[in-house]
Design a protein around this motif. Sequence first.
Motif, PDB file in Angstrom:
ATOM      1  N   VAL A  19     -11.590 -46.369 -17.350  1.00 13.47           N
ATOM      2  CA  VAL A  19     -12.863 -47.043 -17.595  1.00 13.47           C
ATOM      3  C   VAL A  19     -12.315 -48.570 -17.512  1.00 13.47           C
ATOM      4  N   LYS A  20     -11.224 -48.992 -17.993  1.00 13.01           N
ATOM      5  CA  LYS A  20     -11.075 -50.445 -17.794  1.00 13.01           C
ATOM      6  C   LYS A  20     -10.927 -50.909 -16.430  1.00 13.01           C
ATOM      7  N   SER A  21     -10.276 -50.376 -15.438  1.00 12.21           N
ATOM      8  CA  SER A  21     -10.149 -50.637 -14.093  1.00 12.21           C
ATOM      9  C   SER A  21     -11.520 -50.540 -13.344  1.00 12.21           C
ATOM     10  N   SER A  22     -12.381 -49.511 -13.701  1.00 13.21           N
ATOM     11  CA  SER A  22     -13.659 -49.373 -13.011  1.00 13.21           C
ATOM     12  C   SER A  22     -14.594 -50.745 -13.256  1.00 13.21           C
ATOM     13  N   LEU A  23     -14.410 -50.831 -14.556  1.00 14.94           N
ATOM     14  CA  LEU A  23     -15.456 -52.279 -15.110  1.00 14.94           C
ATOM     15  C   LEU A  23     -14.770 -53.308 -14.584  1.00 14.94           C
ATOM     16  N   LEU A  24     -13.600 -53.503 -14.446  1.00 14.70           N
ATOM     17  CA  LEU A  24     -12.911 -54.816 -13.956  1.00 14.70           C
ATOM     18  C   LEU A  24     -13.594 -55.148 -12.533  1.00 14.70           C
ATOM     19  N   MET A  25     -13.623 -54.122 -11.774  1.00 12.58           N
ATOM     20  CA  MET A  25     -13.995 -54.017 -10.324  1.00 12.58           C
ATOM     21  C   MET A  25     -15.398 -54.730  -9.979  1.00 12.58           C
ATOM     22  N   LEU A  26     -16.156 -54.751 -11.081  1.00 10.09           N
ATOM     23  CA  LEU A  26     -17.442 -55.313 -10.946  1.00 10.09           C
ATOM     24  C   LEU A  26     -17.653 -56.733 -10.777  1.00 10.09           C
ATOM     25  N   PRO A  27     -18.377 -56.986 -10.011  1.00 15.04           N
ATOM     26  CA  PRO A  27     -18.715 -58.638  -9.718  1.00 15.04           C
ATOM     27  C   PRO A  27     -19.158 -59.176 -11.096  1.00 15.04           C
ATOM     28  N   ASN A  28     -18.665 -60.382 -11.378  1.00 15.13           N
ATOM     29  CA  ASN A  28     -18.893 -61.367 -12.359  1.00 15.13           C
ATOM     30  C   ASN A  28     -18.189 -60.698 -13.755  1.00 15.13           C
ATOM     31  N   VAL A  29     -17.609 -59.607 -13.953  1.00 12.42           N
ATOM     32  CA  VAL A  29     -16.960 -59.127 -15.015  1.00 12.42           C
ATOM     33  C   VAL A  29     -15.525 -59.720 -15.248  1.00 12.42           C
ATOM     34  N   THR A  30     -15.256 -60.421 -15.873  1.00  4.12           N
ATOM     35  CA  THR A  30     -13.998 -61.433 -16.270  1.00  4.12           C
ATOM     36  C   THR A  30     -13.090 -60.721 -16.963  1.00  4.12           C
ATOM     37  N   GLU A  31     -13.224 -59.946 -18.000  1.00  5.99           N
ATOM     38  CA  GLU A  31     -12.279 -59.395 -18.923  1.00  5.99           C
ATOM     39  C   GLU A  31     -12.870 -58.018 -19.685  1.00  5.99           C
ATOM     40  N   VAL A  32     -12.205 -57.087 -19.858  1.00  4.09           N
ATOM     41  CA  VAL A  32     -12.644 -55.881 -20.266  1.00  4.09           C
ATOM     42  C   VAL A  32     -11.704 -55.373 -21.429  1.00  4.09           C
ATOM     43  N   GLU A  33     -12.063 -54.959 -22.496  1.00  3.04           N
ATOM     44  CA  GLU A  33     -11.114 -54.451 -23.439  1.00  3.04           C
ATOM     45  C   GLU A  33     -11.664 -52.873 -24.019  1.00  3.04           C
ATOM     46  N   VAL A  34     -10.968 -51.808 -23.767  1.00  3.66           N
ATOM     47  CA  VAL A  34     -11.538 -50.632 -23.996  1.00  3.66           C
ATOM     48  C   VAL A  34     -10.537 -50.011 -25.133  1.00  3.66           C
ATOM     49  N   SER A  35     -11.308 -49.133 -25.931  1.00  3.10           N
ATOM     50  CA  SER A  35     -10.614 -48.554 -27.258  1.00  3.10           C
ATOM     51  C   SER A  35     -11.151 -47.155 -27.374  1.00  3.10           C
ATOM     52  N   LYS A  36     -10.560 -46.221 -27.019  1.00  2.00           N
ATOM     53  CA  LYS A  36     -10.708 -44.827 -27.189  1.00  2.00           C
ATOM     54  C   LYS A  36     -10.826 -44.303 -28.586  1.00  2.00           C
TER      55      LYS A  36
END
Length: 237
Positions: A19-36
């Motif tokens: 999930v984190k890697s997929s979201l980080l690949m989007l343009p204009n996304v600079t940081e993602v923190e994911v918690s299952k």
Amino acid sequence: MTHTYKVTGMTCSSCEAKVKSSLLMLPNVTEVEVSKEKQSATITMEKHIALSTFQNALDKKYSITAAEHNETAQQAKSWFATYKPILIIFAYITTISIIAGIQHSTFHWMQAMNIFMAGFFLTFSFFKMLDLKGFAESYSMYDIVAKKIKAWGFIYAFIELGLGIAYATNFQPFATNIVTFVVMTISIIGVLQSVLNKRKIQCACLGAVFNLPMSTVTIIEDALMIAMSGIMLITML
């Protein structure tokens, strides 16, 4: 701006990494923190991104919905709180190494370094083994070899385990230090690239168990192993 979303469908650390890697690949996304555990994703973006864009970026098994929106970024954890796991591990290994290096009121620094290397590789490989698949996926996000050869992430964990056993048993010390020097030198290249490019990704040094950010701490960790193996090699010549 930073928004928090609810993400369902995550069942393991591997899911978090995907999930984190997929979201980080989007343009204009600079940081993602994911918690299952919290079933959430906190996303920092340069401008507002539609929820549908996030959903399209994810695998169909995951569902993302609006949960809590914060226009200002959440307060970052302190440096110590973030790196507490790795600091405690290093403190334990260092203490044991110093104690083991003291014999008859004399400090044997070569023995201490050998014990330190054994403790380092055995401990770090242990955490990688807890979620080998999750580690391999996280590692492939920045390691120059794992990016091209997916199996390298799995192999690397066992190399660390083997090196730990080799240092602990003093097996072929010259060859062991050569392997360590080469492997860690290759490893640090991807780390340096990620840190210098200011990529906001998870460090896989402790596997997928702890969510540690890639930073100069990771560089120091790898550089320390390179330096120690180099010193031991020079001493053996």
